[in-house]
Design a protein around this motif. Structure first.
Motif, PDB file in Angstrom:
ATOM      1  N   THR A   1       1.277   4.139  -2.844  1.00 55.50           N
ATOM      2  CA  THR A   1       1.108   5.559  -2.526  1.00 55.50           C
ATOM      3  C   THR A   1       2.343   6.357  -2.933  1.00 55.50           C
ATOM      4  OG1 THR A   1      -0.362   5.034  -0.674  1.00 55.50           O
ATOM      5  CG2 THR A   1       0.672   7.194  -0.671  1.00 55.50           C
TER       6      THR A   1
ATOM      7  N   ARG B   1       0.839  -1.206   0.000  1.00 54.55           N
ATOM      8  CA  ARG B   1       0.000   0.000   0.000  1.00 54.55           C
ATOM      9  C   ARG B   1       0.875   1.257   0.000  1.00 54.55           C
ATOM     10  NH1 ARG B   1      -5.468  -0.984   2.133  1.00 54.55           N
ATOM     11  NH2 ARG B   1      -5.658  -3.184   2.657  1.00 54.55           N
TER      12      ARG B   1
ATOM     13  N   ALA C   1      -3.332   8.440  -0.938  1.00 57.96           N
ATOM     14  CA  ALA C   1      -3.566   7.117  -0.359  1.00 57.96           C
ATOM     15  C   ALA C   1      -5.055   6.778  -0.349  1.00 57.96           C
ATOM     16  CB  ALA C   1      -2.997   7.059   1.053  1.00 57.96           C
TER      17      ALA C   1
ATOM     18  N   ARG D   1      -0.357  13.442   0.435  1.00 58.26           N
ATOM     19  CA  ARG D   1      -0.097  11.997   0.510  1.00 58.26           C
ATOM     20  C   ARG D   1      -1.312  11.249   1.071  1.00 58.26           C
ATOM     21  NH1 ARG D   1       4.330   8.834   0.294  1.00 58.26           N
ATOM     22  NH2 ARG D   1       4.208   6.884   1.470  1.00 58.26           N
TER      23      ARG D   1
ATOM     24  N   GLU E   1      -6.673   3.763  -2.418  1.00 52.50           N
ATOM     25  CA  GLU E   1      -7.391   2.729  -1.667  1.00 52.50           C
ATOM     26  C   GLU E   1      -8.751   2.450  -2.308  1.00 52.50           C
ATOM     27  OE1 GLU E   1      -8.109   0.024   1.497  1.00 52.50           O
ATOM     28  OE2 GLU E   1      -6.270   1.108   0.979  1.00 52.50           O
TER      29      GLU E   1
END
Length: 540
Positions: free
Chosen positions: A294, A290, A510, A506, A514
């Protein structure tokens, strides 16, 4: 009537197969998926019906003596015999114990006029056959498509199948190709009756039995049960009835048949979708991947560059407000540092975020998504690998736009002037004014004739003149010191603002990744994990 009692493990295996059928579309071959669905339906229907009855089907080709053997076992002339079947030939059923058998016979689609009961069976010492439903199927090699289809259907539904073979056609290709080759693992619910033994000498019969056993083993039937019979002389009929009665008395043939069907299907599924390395495939997207996604997407939208540019522009703009005015005025006569740093262009680029002229690089976004999918699918079956990649890319065309639109909301306001900048500027200009006023006052007092005593009189004593000069110098120093301090505070503030901006950008990157990448991928990984968990459950 009671339902079939399943042994521990059968119900979970059927549940696992249900899950495989649910997850299989688009992953499994449609034919295999249809067979699995059919098996589930057949097993579910059979388990709901009488456990007190065992369905035994006599199957065989034309001329094998199957109907004669059916009559010999039942002790009645129930099924017509001869070289040719009547055109309307149907399956005949002889039932030992009718109570509770009707729903099962309905499920088998046996016509009422072809159902026969052995009500007097117990009187003849055949209590071990109580619960038997004996079927005489149409010839499986009939030229009539109707009877051929009915035979195939009932062979699949029967709890135990007795293959009636004759000495001349026991190795018939049609039987072995269409049926025997599919019997691997079905030894417990399959019997081979080598009929018309009366036509052979003992030596010939023994040789044929050995040859048939070898032939069956070569085709995957590891432990074949071969019983020589003769419907004419009655030889071997009691032995065959003993084999059948053993299956009937245990009331386990229906369970064994379902288990055998499950084993065969599980083998075919395993060949198509080997479990192997699938066990090591992740079920979710781990935190490291993840973060990697990102990071890659932040690079694609230029988060570090935007933060750095914002920090530089923020610091340079502050010099117009909080720098000591005298150096700033002198700086006007030197080249513009913004131009030397090319920060004007960066400033325009940052402003461009709010107008939509700056967007995430589609190629870099695609590469980031591809890298995530590649890392997750190592060792997966190609079908599932393709499915995960498709899930990862399912919204990739919308991803660059979504990133740009979301980051627009946190784009830095380059024209924003903090309140303390304004207060500090007022303070610095007050010092500038004080210094200029003091210098002017002293200059007038010292240069204009006749004014010096009066001017100095305000100070009380001409000896204080040096202190006035010191005070003016202190004003200059205080102004310069406040300018240096304020610049340090600005640099620190710019660094914190950059951190805040990059952290917020950021966070938003993210969140977008997601929603648009990780969640679709995890759904597919969940399907993959559930599918192979079901595969393991199916194997028991």
């Amino acid at each position: 009537m009671t339902a079939v009692t399943t042994r521990p493990g059968l119900a979970p295996r059927l549940t696992a197969l249900t899950k495989i059928v649910e997850l299989g579309p688009g992953r499994l071959d449609q034919k295999l998926l249809s067979e699995a669905s059919t098996l589930l339906t057949r097993a579910g229907d059979r388990l709901k019906l009488s456990s007190e009855h065992t369905v035994v089907a006599l199957a065989g080709g034309t001329g094998s003596g199957k109907s004669s053997l059916f009559n010999a076992i039942s002790g009645l002339e129930l099924s017509p015999t001869g070289v040719r079947r009547p055109t309307t030939a149907r399956t005949h059923a002889c039932v030992w114990g009718l109570e509770g058998a009707a729903p099962l016979l309905d499920w088998l689609q046996i016509q009422w006029r072809h159902r026969f009961a052995r009500a007097s069976a117990l009187d003849k010492g055949e209590s071990q056959l109580h619960g038997l439903i004996l079927l005489d199927l149409p010839d499986h090699d009939s030229i009539r498509a109707l009877t051929d289809t009915e035979a195939d259907r009932l062979i699949g539904l029967a709890d135990l199948v007795v293959w009636v073979l004759d000495p001349q056609k026991y190795a018939d290709a049609s039987t072995h190709r269409r049926y025997v080759a599919e019997l691997a693992g079905h030894e417990a619910v399959t019997v081979f009756a080598l009929n018309q033994a009366d036509r052979l000498s003992p030596e010939e019969l023994a040789e044929l039995v050995i040859d048939l056993n070898d032939l069956l083993r070569r085709e995957g039937v590891e432990h074949p049960s071969v019983v020589p019979t003769s419907a004419v002389s009655g030889r071997g009929v009691d032995s065959l009835k003993s084999v059948i009665s053993s299956a009937v008395s245990r009331r386990r043939a229906a369970i064994h048949k379902i288990e055998a069907d499950l084993r065969r299907l599980e083998q075919r599924l395993s060949q198509t979708m080997p479990v192997g390395q699938a066990l090591s495939a992740p079920a979710t997207v781990d935190e490291a991947r993840r973060l990697g996604l990102t990071d890659a997407l932040c690079d694609a939208v230029g988060v570090p560059a935007v933060g750095e540019a914002m920090e530089n522009v923020y610091a340079e703009r502050s010099s117009r407000w909080v720098g000591w005015p005298y150096p700033r005025w002198l700086a006007k006569f030197r080249p513009d540092p913004l131009k030397s740093l090319r920060l004007d262009d960066v400033s325009d680029e940052i402003r461009g975020i709010t107008t939509g002229s700056v967007s995430a690089q589609a190629a870099e976004v695609s590469n980031a998504v591809q890298a995530l999918a590649d890392g997750l699918t190592a060792g997966m079956h190609p079908v599932w690998r393709t499915a995960v990649h498709r899930a990862a890319r399912s919204r990739s065309s919308q991803l660059p736009k979504a990133l740009t639109e979301d980051l627009t909301e946190v784009a830095p306001e380059l024209d924003r002037v903090p309140g303390w900048w304004r207060l500090l500027k007022i303070w610095q200009y007050f010092l500038v004014g004080a210094f200029v006023g003091g210098v002017a006052w002293l200059a007038v007092g010292l240069t204009v004739p006749g004014q010096l005593p009066a001017a100095l009189q305000l100070l009380g004593d001409s000896a204080a003149l040096p202190w006035v000069g010191l005070m003016m110098a202190s004003v200059l120093g205080l102004g310069a010191l406040s300018g240096i301090a304020s610049r340090n505070f600005v640099v620190l503030g710019a660094s914190r603002e950059r951190e805040r901006l990059e952290r917020e950008m950021r966070r938003r990157v993210a969140a977008v990744s997601e929603n648009m990448v990780v969640e679709p991928v995890e759904r597919e990984l969940g399907r993959h994990h559930a599918f192979y968990s079901a595969m393991r459950g199916l194997s028991g």
